[in-house]
Write an enzyme that holds these catalytic residues in place. Structure first.
Site, short mmCIF file in Angstrom:
data_model
loop_
_atom_site.label_atom_id
_atom_site.label_comp_id
_atom_site.label_asym_id
_atom_site.label_seq_id
_atom_site.Cartn_x
_atom_site.Cartn_y
_atom_site.Cartn_z
N CYS A 72 -5.16 0.73 6.58
CA CYS A 72 -5.41 2.18 6.59
C CYS A 72 -6.70 2.59 5.91
O CYS A 72 -7.09 3.75 5.97
CB CYS A 72 -4.23 2.92 5.97
SG CYS A 72 -4.04 2.69 4.19
N CYS A 112 -7.27 -1.09 1.50
CA CYS A 112 -6.24 -1.62 2.39
C CYS A 112 -6.88 -1.89 3.75
O CYS A 112 -7.57 -1.02 4.30
CB CYS A 112 -5.10 -0.63 2.52
SG CYS A 112 -3.85 -1.11 3.74
N CYS A 127 0.39 3.16 3.64
CA CYS A 127 0.84 2.64 4.94
C CYS A 127 1.89 1.54 4.84
O CYS A 127 2.34 1.02 5.85
CB CYS A 127 -0.36 2.14 5.74
SG CYS A 127 -1.10 0.62 5.09
N CYS A 162 0.86 -1.19 0.00
CA CYS A 162 0.00 0.00 0.00
C CYS A 162 0.89 1.24 0.00
O CYS A 162 1.82 1.34 0.81
CB CYS A 162 -0.89 -0.02 1.24
SG CYS A 162 -1.88 1.48 1.46
N CYS A 214 -8.35 -4.97 -10.16
CA CYS A 214 -7.92 -3.85 -11.01
C CYS A 214 -7.48 -2.73 -10.07
O CYS A 214 -8.31 -2.12 -9.39
CB CYS A 214 -9.09 -3.43 -11.90
SG CYS A 214 -8.68 -2.12 -13.05
#
Length: 190
Positions: free
Chosen positions: A156, A153, A107, A104, A178
């Site tokens: 976060c 995510c 984070c 991510c 995607c």
């Protein structure tokens, strides 16, 4: 996934987020997925315009939107926090096939392994699977007639992209994550 609908008869109710008033709402959709709470606020004012729907996923990092603005670039903030989409074929990871892990961008949580990446021709990085427990999935009704699932995510709550199923790609699982390149940070295998 359980989904609860609270139908409010008035649009004068204001939802506050970090002590700031956002907008009047008519419906609140709350889903619980892997112990992460997602809230879909619908401000349709009786016009059934799906473009007014906003989603807020659990933010275990407890950062305010102002703190996210400092941490992220303006382009990252638009996609990760405001659920925007980068232009197709514009991201740096669309045609990256090096071995490694995609984290991510907000984070640094590991989300996808390079061995799950494939070329779908859609213009965004595509993965047929994610690292178990790394993502929160919930229904995204923003495109009528095209069912899709938003992926965020799990740590976060940042927007990654969407999952599409039944597209018949030659992958072990008939689904395509995607993902916006700007939502990711690639760490090559050492």
């Amino acid at each position: 996934m359980k989904r609860f609908l609270f139908n409010l008869k008035t649009t004068t109710f204001q939802r506050s987020f970090n002590n700031r008033l956002l907008f009047p709402i008519n419906n609140i959709y709350i889903s619980n997925n892997n112990n992460n709470i997602c809230i879909n606020l619908n401000n349709n004012n009786n016009n059934n315009n799906n473009n007014n729907k906003r989603h807020y996923c659990n933010n275990k990092m407890n950062l305010s939107e102002d703190e996210w603005r400092v941490k992220l670039t303006p382009a990252q903030f638009k996609v990760l926090r405001e659920k925007g989409t980068e232009r197709p074929d514009s991201g740096e990871y669309n045609k990256n096939y090096e071995k490694g892990v995609y984290n991510c961008a907000a984070c640094d949580t590991p989300l996808f392994k390079s061995e799950h990446k494939f070329s779908s021709g859609c213009g965004w990085p595509s993965f047929y699977d994610s690292i178990p427990g790394a993502l929160v999935l919930h229904e995204d009704p923003s495109l009528p007639g095209r069912p899709r699932t938003e992926i965020c995510c799990a740590k976060c709550g940042s927007h990654m992209g969407h999952v599409f199923k039944g597209e018949k790609f030659n992958t072990p699982i008939d689904q395509r994550h995607c993902v916006n390149s700007i939502s990711l940070k690639f760490l090559p295998k050492k």
